[in-house]
Scaffold this motif. Structure first.
Motif, PDB file in Angstrom:
ATOM      1  N   TYR A 144       0.743  -1.158  -0.064  1.00 42.91           N
ATOM      2  CA  TYR A 144       0.101   0.075   0.121  1.00 42.91           C
ATOM      3  C   TYR A 144       0.709   1.288   0.010  1.00 42.91           C
ATOM      4  O   TYR A 144       0.785   2.174  -0.683  1.00 42.91           O
ATOM      5  CB  TYR A 144      -0.886  -0.025   1.206  1.00 42.91           C
ATOM      6  CG  TYR A 144      -2.054  -1.096   1.279  1.00 42.91           C
ATOM      7  CD1 TYR A 144      -2.307  -1.871   0.092  1.00 42.91           C
ATOM      8  CD2 TYR A 144      -2.198  -1.696   2.667  1.00 42.91           C
ATOM      9  CE1 TYR A 144      -3.090  -2.925   0.236  1.00 42.91           C
ATOM     10  CE2 TYR A 144      -3.095  -2.945   2.620  1.00 42.91           C
ATOM     11  CZ  TYR A 144      -3.473  -3.398   1.446  1.00 42.91           C
ATOM     12  OH  TYR A 144      -4.463  -4.522   1.469  1.00 42.91           O
ATOM     13  N   GLY A 145       2.027   1.340   0.755  1.00 38.70           N
ATOM     14  CA  GLY A 145       2.800   2.256   0.748  1.00 38.70           C
ATOM     15  C   GLY A 145       3.577   2.636  -0.547  1.00 38.70           C
ATOM     16  O   GLY A 145       3.659   3.681  -1.029  1.00 38.70           O
ATOM     17  N   LYS A 146       4.064   1.617  -1.170  1.00 42.05           N
ATOM     18  CA  LYS A 146       4.543   1.596  -2.555  1.00 42.05           C
ATOM     19  C   LYS A 146       3.588   2.181  -3.528  1.00 42.05           C
ATOM     20  O   LYS A 146       3.731   3.049  -4.384  1.00 42.05           O
ATOM     21  CB  LYS A 146       5.011   0.338  -2.936  1.00 42.05           C
ATOM     22  CG  LYS A 146       6.375  -0.163  -2.180  1.00 42.05           C
ATOM     23  CD  LYS A 146       6.869  -1.541  -2.726  1.00 42.05           C
ATOM     24  CE  LYS A 146       7.916  -2.053  -1.837  1.00 42.05           C
ATOM     25  NZ  LYS A 146       8.264  -3.166  -2.287  1.00 42.05           N
ATOM     26  N   ALA A 147       2.215   1.739  -3.694  1.00 39.71           N
ATOM     27  CA  ALA A 147       1.066   2.375  -4.294  1.00 39.71           C
ATOM     28  C   ALA A 147       1.077   3.822  -4.147  1.00 39.71           C
ATOM     29  O   ALA A 147       0.870   4.289  -5.176  1.00 39.71           O
ATOM     30  CB  ALA A 147       0.034   1.521  -4.012  1.00 39.71           C
ATOM     31  N   TYR A 148       0.941   4.080  -2.873  1.00 41.45           N
ATOM     32  CA  TYR A 148       0.808   5.556  -2.619  1.00 41.45           C
ATOM     33  C   TYR A 148       2.066   6.355  -3.198  1.00 41.45           C
ATOM     34  O   TYR A 148       1.784   7.542  -3.658  1.00 41.45           O
ATOM     35  CB  TYR A 148       0.883   5.813  -1.091  1.00 41.45           C
ATOM     36  CG  TYR A 148       0.912   7.150  -0.604  1.00 41.45           C
ATOM     37  CD1 TYR A 148      -0.180   8.102  -0.955  1.00 41.45           C
ATOM     38  CD2 TYR A 148       2.194   7.775  -0.031  1.00 41.45           C
ATOM     39  CE1 TYR A 148       0.132   9.383  -0.632  1.00 41.45           C
ATOM     40  CE2 TYR A 148       2.260   9.286   0.319  1.00 41.45           C
ATOM     41  CZ  TYR A 148       1.290  10.172   0.239  1.00 41.45           C
ATOM     42  OH  TYR A 148       1.555  11.286   0.344  1.00 41.45           O
ATOM     43  N   LEU A 149       3.348   5.791  -2.978  1.00 37.38           N
ATOM     44  CA  LEU A 149       4.385   6.473  -3.434  1.00 37.38           C
ATOM     45  C   LEU A 149       4.357   6.584  -4.820  1.00 37.38           C
ATOM     46  O   LEU A 149       4.788   7.764  -5.470  1.00 37.38           O
ATOM     47  CB  LEU A 149       5.555   5.936  -2.924  1.00 37.38           C
ATOM     48  CG  LEU A 149       5.892   5.966  -1.567  1.00 37.38           C
ATOM     49  CD1 LEU A 149       7.160   5.061  -1.299  1.00 37.38           C
ATOM     50  CD2 LEU A 149       6.371   7.370  -1.188  1.00 37.38           C
ATOM     51  N   SER A 150       4.078   5.579  -5.476  1.00 36.67           N
ATOM     52  CA  SER A 150       4.008   5.633  -7.069  1.00 36.67           C
ATOM     53  C   SER A 150       2.991   6.824  -7.725  1.00 36.67           C
ATOM     54  O   SER A 150       2.984   7.479  -8.766  1.00 36.67           O
ATOM     55  CB  SER A 150       3.325   4.425  -7.573  1.00 36.67           C
ATOM     56  OG  SER A 150       3.227   4.143  -8.949  1.00 36.67           O
ATOM     57  N   SER A 151       1.852   6.867  -6.864  1.00 36.49           N
ATOM     58  CA  SER A 151       0.655   7.934  -7.077  1.00 36.49           C
ATOM     59  C   SER A 151       1.281   9.352  -7.059  1.00 36.49           C
ATOM     60  O   SER A 151       0.845  10.275  -7.365  1.00 36.49           O
ATOM     61  CB  SER A 151      -0.422   7.686  -6.490  1.00 36.49           C
ATOM     62  OG  SER A 151      -0.384   8.347  -4.940  1.00 36.49           O
ATOM     63  N   LYS A 152       2.408   9.395  -6.038  1.00 33.62           N
ATOM     64  CA  LYS A 152       3.069  10.738  -6.084  1.00 33.62           C
ATOM     65  C   LYS A 152       4.339  10.876  -6.933  1.00 33.62           C
ATOM     66  O   LYS A 152       5.180  11.887  -6.782  1.00 33.62           O
ATOM     67  CB  LYS A 152       3.599  10.968  -4.612  1.00 33.62           C
ATOM     68  CG  LYS A 152       2.426  11.003  -3.631  1.00 33.62           C
ATOM     69  CD  LYS A 152       1.820  12.246  -3.808  1.00 33.62           C
ATOM     70  CE  LYS A 152       0.621  12.768  -2.564  1.00 33.62           C
ATOM     71  NZ  LYS A 152       0.001  13.783  -2.748  1.00 33.62           N
TER      72      LYS A 152
END
Length: 85
Positions: free
Chosen positions: A36-44
């Motif tokens: 989930y953290g990686k998905a968030y970072l990717s969105s940023k």
């Protein structure tokens, strides 16, 4: 709903550190928290960051407000942006 809070610090670039919390339903496996953290970072626009226990640490468990609970039920996680996000 009880949620686990993971305090997360990730380098955005050479001089800026992003600080955010990842909230997940209590008892979510840590591997899922990292996903989930990686998905968030990717969105940023921040990619190729390996989240580990040194960057993303369990902090505490708390009761989530209804808005956050609903978001977690729908998306599996919720992000609280703290600094440089």
């Amino acid at each position: 709903m009880k949620v686990s809070v993971y305090d997360t610090y990730v380098p955005k670039n050479k001089s800026v550190i992003m600080h955010f919390d990842i909230l997940v339903e209590e008892n979510t496996p840590v591997e899922k928290v990292y996903e989930y953290g990686k998905a968030y970072l990717s969105s940023k626009g921040v990619s190729d960051i390996g989240l580990t226990t040194s960057a993303c640490r369990f902090c505490h468990i708390e009761t989530a407000p209804e808005e956050i609970e609903n978001h977690i039920k729908k998306n599996n996680f919720y992000i609280i942006e703290m600094e440089n996000c």
